[in-house]
Design an enzyme around this catalytic site. Structure first.
Site: not given
Ligand SMILES: Cc1ncc(C[n+]2csc(CCOP(=O)(O)OP(=O)(O)O)c2C)c(N)n1
Ligand SMILES: [Mg+2]
Lengths: 338, 333
Positions: A62, A130
């Site tokens: 971000e 959230h």
């Molecule tokens: C700082 C932040 N940005 C965006 C999100 C929204 N978000 C939640 S899970 C996710 C994907 C995360 O991917 P990864 O780290 O690979 O974990 P996975 O979901 O594959 O377990 C996103 C973009 C968030 N929770 N926190």
């Protein structure tokens, strides 16, 4: 003319601005992935096919993509950045507050940063991280314009005005207002659809709007609370109390002309805010009312806001946390009796 | 052979060739799968509130890592924490109660699905801000170092977290101060809907460790024994003051990123290839190759879990809900 919800109206607004001006592009997480969602709330769905290369999916970064939006804006582009959830603005806030907001001033008026940051807010069953009402953290940052959209008509018109504005504009949206029907509708979603004209239009970034006229009490709200205030007004009308409901809409700057005109008529004002009471935008509005039209008040300003606690997960607690129609009705009724 | 003990008491301290120990690992993996499937059902049925991020297909990473930890060690987790919680020894009941928002939940109904945790069992409530747990885990490890305690912390995060500034800042400080933190990256190829190929020039995440001056390795995250062995090595190094270690565990999410995600961005052939490498089937094959494990043993484990979950669901649906007075409690210590 067509009936649209906020997500669709924003989507059309973005598409129209991208068609009109080739310097407009979108940047954010999961906004253009084929087979994906078009952002967490479908706002950019289908746009990556329509505008190849101009819907930019970023890593989960971000601070990084916000800074890139600022930099690109300085070089003549008009980015629309998408914060998946408003809560992540905390990560991006250095670029927004230290760079975007101050670049014009620090450069002695030589640089402009025509960028838009869109962010959904609201307590919606997801727990503490959230859910936050983020607008409070950005109103009062000199150099930032802050707006909050509660109807599809406004969403489209404000989005367009924001894209065309030469300053950084933050648009807050509410998760319960994107659409109350369809697969991705949230439980508890409220109908925020509007009739959308076929022709181009903008909604100014610095005007509140009177949603309902009345002479006994003024109720101020924005986003979900503007809807709850309107619902409360209908109930109050059955008791013979005519509330004037104003969607504050522009949170920075605040439109004291519209608010003041109403208060001079009613003499009473109730401000409704979804976020916690202490340090909220309602505190700023209350102080501004005292300065602009305090002499017209026949009773002290009243606020309905959440208690000073993080947003709880449990639906029972979350519903107790978030101001609702009943609390607004009670507060307004009591206020008219003082 | 190093012996390991499980903080949640699921696995007795035993060498990793021991039958009971191995069946204990199997039990944990199946427990997570069955739990997640049941939660998905309850959620889609509409009886469970909130949102969910599930870990079907990734069970071996949680179980393998947590089995290498000792009582007193901690984990940090994410929005996708149900599996981590069960692997660390949180009970089915306290998790289900939390998901139903009950006061008997592991966070009294205040956390919910994205913030599962129980400090008594060594699990910090899930940090739902991507990468937000990394500096925090490093800080816990700093405390252990300053307090001269032998504990380690295993920090779970996804492939998506690697792009965040918090990853760089937390990992670098863990490195320069040799902190006892095992950085566990569950690389499931996607951050939400976005494939790693789109957001990383070098998709080998373990390579990043070398640039900070410590050891990293990539492990088959769907092979619980491989995860266990790698985690044991990492934990041992951390305890010896040679941390941190980065473990990249290759795995795959079989289900949606969150509620109502149909995964249309995952290509069919990719899904099928990974489904063929499912951690449960693969571990079952390993176990059944032993002369002392029969299909009936595995069936019995599953049946027992199903029964346990069944009871827990009924309890959770009747568990006490918070009252208004609870709203303003727990804000300050
Ligand atoms: C700082 C932040 N940005 C965006 C999100 C929204 N978000 C939640 S899970 C996710 C994907 C995360 O991917 P990864 O780290 O690979 O974990 P996975 O979901 O594959 O377990 C996103 C973009 C968030 N929770 N926190
Ligand atoms: Mg991932």
């Amino acid at each position: 003319m067509k009936r649209q919800g906020i997500a669709e109206a924003l989507r059309d607004g973005i598409a129209e601005e991208m068609t009109r001006d080739s310097s407009v592009f979108c940047i954010g997480e999961d906004i253009g992935v084929p087979g994906g969602w078009g952002g967490a709330f479908t706002v950019t769905l289908g746009l990556s096919e329509k505008f190849p290369g101009r819907i930019i999916d970023t890593p989960i970064a971000e601070l990084g993509f916000t800074g890139m939006a600022v930099g690109a804006a300085m070089m003549g582009m008009r980015p629309i950045a998408d914060m998946q959830y408003g809560d992540f603005l905390f990560l991006a806030s250095d670029q927004l507050i230290n760079n975007a907001a101050k670049m014009r001033y620090m450069s002695g008026g030589t640089i402009k940063v025509p960028m838009v940051m869109r962010a959904p807010i609201g307590a919606t069953g997801r727990g503490s991280q959230h859910a936050q009402s983020m607008e409070r953290y950005f109103t009062g940052v000199p150099g930032l314009k802050v707006v909050a959209v509660s109807t599809a008509y406004d969403a489209k018109g404000i989005l367009k005005a924001a894209v065309r504005d030469d300053n950084p504009v933050m648009i807050f949206e509410h998760k319960l207002l994107y659409g109350s029907k369809g697969a991705r509708a949230e439980p508890g979603a409220v109908d925020a659809t509007s009739d959308i004209p076929d022709e181009d239009y903008v909604v100014p970034l610095d005007r509140a709007v009177v949603r309902r006229e009345g002479q006994h009490v003024t109720i101020l709200g924005w986003l979900l609370m503007a809807h709850f205030a309107a619902q409360a007004a209908e109930q109050l009308a059955k008791e013979g109390i005519e509330a004037e409901v104003i969607d504050v809409r522009s949170l920075s700057p605040i439109d004291y002309a519209t608010i003041g005109a109403s208060i001079r008529k009613t003499g009473r004002v109730l401000i409704v805010e979804e976020g916690p009471k202490t340090g909220g935008v309602s505190a700023e509005i209350a102080a501004g009312i005292m300065e602009h039209c305090g002499e017209s008040l026949q009773a002290p300003v009243v606020r309905v806001a959440s208690p000073d606690v993080p947003v709880p997960f449990s639906p029972i607690l979350e519903n107790a946390y978030r101001p609702d129609v009943a609390r607004i009705v009670t507060a307004a009724r009591n206020l008219t009796k003082t | 052979m190093t012996t390991t003990s499980q903080s949640g008491a699921a696995h007795p301290a035993a060498p990793s060739s021991d039958r009971a120990f191995l069946l204990g690992l199997y039990q944990r993996i199946v427990l997570i799968r069955e739990f997640e499937e049941r939660v998905k059902f309850l959620f889609l049925e509409g009886t469970m509130p909130g949102t969910i991020h599930q870990c079907q297909g990734q069970e071996a990473t949680a179980v393998g890592v947590c089995a290498a930890l000792q009582a007193g060690d901690y984990i940090t987790s994410t929005f996708r924490g149900h599996g981590h919680a069960l692997a660390k020894g949180l009970s089915v009941q306290e998790l289900l109660d939390e998901l139903f928002g009950a006061t008997t939940g592991c966070c009294k109904g205040k956390g919910g699905s994205m913030h599962m945790g129980n400090m008594d069992k060594g699990m910090v409530p899930g940090i739902a801000i991507v990468a937000g747990g990394i500096p925090l885990a490093a800080g816990m490890a700093l405390a252990f170092k300053l307090q001269k305690k032998p504990q380690v912390v295993a920090c779970f995060f996804g492939d998506g977290a690697v792009a965040e500034g918090a990853f760089h800042e937390g990992v670098n400080m863990a490195a320069i101060w040799n902190l006892p933190v095992v950085l566990v990256c569950e690389n499931n190829l996607y951050g939400a809907s976005t494939h790693i190929g789109k957001v990383m020039k070098n998709p080998k995440i373990s390579d990043r460790a070398a640039s900070y001056g410590f050891r990293g390795e990539t492990v088959d995250g769907n092979d619980v024994l491989a995860v266990l062995a790698a985690a044991q090595r990492a934990v041992e190094e951390c305890r010896a003051g040679k941390g941190p270690v980065l473990l990249e565990l290759l795995t795959y999410r079989r289900t949606g990123h969150s509620r109502r995600d149909a995964c249309h961005y995952q290509p069919k052939d990719e899904r099928e290839a990974w489904f063929a490498r499912d951690p449960i089937t693969r571990f079952a094959e390993v176990l059944l190759a032993r002369p002392d494990v029969m299909p009936a043993d595995l069936d019995a484990i599953k049946a027992k879990i199903e029964a346990e979950i069944q009871v827990a669901v009924v309890n959770a649906q009747q568990a006490p809900q918070p009252t208004l007075a609870n709203l303003t409690e727990d804000v300050f210590a």
